[in-house]
Motif scaffolding. Sequence first.
Motif, short mmCIF file in Angstrom:
data_model
loop_
_atom_site.label_atom_id
_atom_site.label_comp_id
_atom_site.label_asym_id
_atom_site.label_seq_id
_atom_site.Cartn_x
_atom_site.Cartn_y
_atom_site.Cartn_z
N ALA A 85 -13.74 1.49 1.99
CA ALA A 85 -14.80 2.27 2.64
C ALA A 85 -14.44 3.75 2.79
CB ALA A 85 -15.12 1.67 4.01
N GLU A 86 -13.16 4.07 2.78
CA GLU A 86 -12.73 5.47 2.92
C GLU A 86 -12.80 6.25 1.61
OE1 GLU A 86 -8.90 5.83 4.68
OE2 GLU A 86 -9.49 4.77 6.51
N ILE A 87 -12.93 5.59 0.50
CA ILE A 87 -12.93 6.26 -0.79
C ILE A 87 -14.22 7.06 -0.93
CG2 ILE A 87 -12.95 5.89 -3.30
CD1 ILE A 87 -10.93 3.63 -2.77
N PRO A 88 -14.10 8.36 -1.28
CA PRO A 88 -15.26 9.26 -1.21
C PRO A 88 -16.24 9.22 -2.38
CG PRO A 88 -13.31 10.48 -1.87
CD PRO A 88 -12.87 9.07 -1.58
N GLU A 89 -16.11 8.27 -3.31
CA GLU A 89 -17.05 8.22 -4.43
C GLU A 89 -17.23 6.77 -4.88
OE1 GLU A 89 -15.62 9.90 -8.24
OE2 GLU A 89 -13.66 10.08 -7.25
N HIS A 90 -18.18 6.58 -5.79
CA HIS A 90 -18.45 5.24 -6.33
C HIS A 90 -17.22 4.73 -7.07
CE1 HIS A 90 -20.46 1.89 -8.24
NE2 HIS A 90 -19.95 2.30 -9.39
N ILE A 91 -16.90 3.47 -6.85
CA ILE A 91 -15.75 2.82 -7.50
C ILE A 91 -16.28 1.94 -8.62
CG2 ILE A 91 -13.78 1.28 -7.18
CD1 ILE A 91 -14.09 1.98 -4.10
N ASP A 92 -15.77 2.16 -9.84
CA ASP A 92 -16.18 1.33 -10.97
C ASP A 92 -15.45 -0.01 -10.98
OD1 ASP A 92 -17.96 3.27 -12.13
OD2 ASP A 92 -16.18 4.37 -12.78
N ILE A 93 -14.13 0.02 -10.74
CA ILE A 93 -13.33 -1.21 -10.72
C ILE A 93 -12.44 -1.21 -9.48
CG2 ILE A 93 -11.54 -2.60 -11.85
CD1 ILE A 93 -12.34 -1.36 -14.51
N VAL A 94 -12.46 -2.30 -8.75
CA VAL A 94 -11.50 -2.53 -7.68
C VAL A 94 -10.44 -3.45 -8.27
CG1 VAL A 94 -11.09 -3.49 -5.38
CG2 VAL A 94 -13.24 -2.27 -5.87
N ASN A 95 -9.25 -2.92 -8.50
CA ASN A 95 -8.14 -3.69 -9.07
C ASN A 95 -7.32 -4.25 -7.92
OD1 ASN A 95 -5.09 -2.99 -10.80
ND2 ASN A 95 -6.45 -4.68 -11.20
N VAL A 96 -7.12 -5.57 -7.89
CA VAL A 96 -6.54 -6.24 -6.73
C VAL A 96 -5.12 -6.73 -6.98
CG1 VAL A 96 -6.89 -8.07 -5.02
CG2 VAL A 96 -8.87 -7.00 -6.12
N PHE A 97 -4.21 -6.19 -6.18
CA PHE A 97 -2.81 -6.64 -6.14
C PHE A 97 -2.54 -7.25 -4.77
CE2 PHE A 97 -2.30 -3.74 -9.68
CZ PHE A 97 -1.34 -4.36 -10.45
N ARG A 98 -3.29 -8.26 -4.43
CA ARG A 98 -3.10 -9.00 -3.17
C ARG A 98 -3.05 -10.47 -3.53
NH1 ARG A 98 -4.82 -7.07 1.77
NH2 ARG A 98 -3.23 -8.56 2.39
N ARG A 99 -2.51 -11.28 -2.62
CA ARG A 99 -2.47 -12.72 -2.85
C ARG A 99 -3.89 -13.30 -2.88
NH1 ARG A 99 1.36 -12.14 1.21
NH2 ARG A 99 -0.02 -13.24 2.61
N SER A 100 -4.00 -14.44 -3.52
CA SER A 100 -5.31 -15.09 -3.71
C SER A 100 -6.08 -15.26 -2.41
CB SER A 100 -5.13 -16.45 -4.39
OG SER A 100 -4.62 -16.30 -5.69
#
Length: 157
Positions: A85-100
């Motif tokens: 939510a803090e990112i100031p522009e549209h995000i094309d891809i959210v790349n996830v490095f978190r556990r399932s």
Amino acid sequence: ENEERNNLFRRMLTRGALRRMSTASTTKDLLTKSKVIAVVGHSDKPGRESHRIGMYLRDHFDTVYAVNPAVAEVAPGIKSYASLAEIPEHIDIVNVFRRSEHLAGVVDDALAVGAGAVWAQLGVVDDAAADRAGAAGLPLVMDQCIFVEHQKLLNNG
């Protein structure tokens, strides 16, 4: 025979299996058309995969944001954001490095900010998250390394 195939198809769809399957054209489209990537779980430790791949993505995409509430910067001069939510522009891809077990929450966050797609790294799989993303029309790639897929694209066109 056709009815049996249709039943199998329906069972796969309800389990989210078809939404997990990404085609080469889907990943190619994501990787060639995307300009802004948010790396959720981006580490500040250079030895971690999330750090190495996040830095690699910076060399190949217009803008890459680090998302990790535990650190202020992931490298000197590279700010880390506490949330999508803090990112100031549209995000094309959210790349996830978190556990399932965290993927569903990331999918919810991606939906809330109107992200274009979610890409979960190797080993990150969650059928409930796939169902949620699929129901909302959010492309979701699971259990694939964005670095490996990008390298394939560069090497094979």
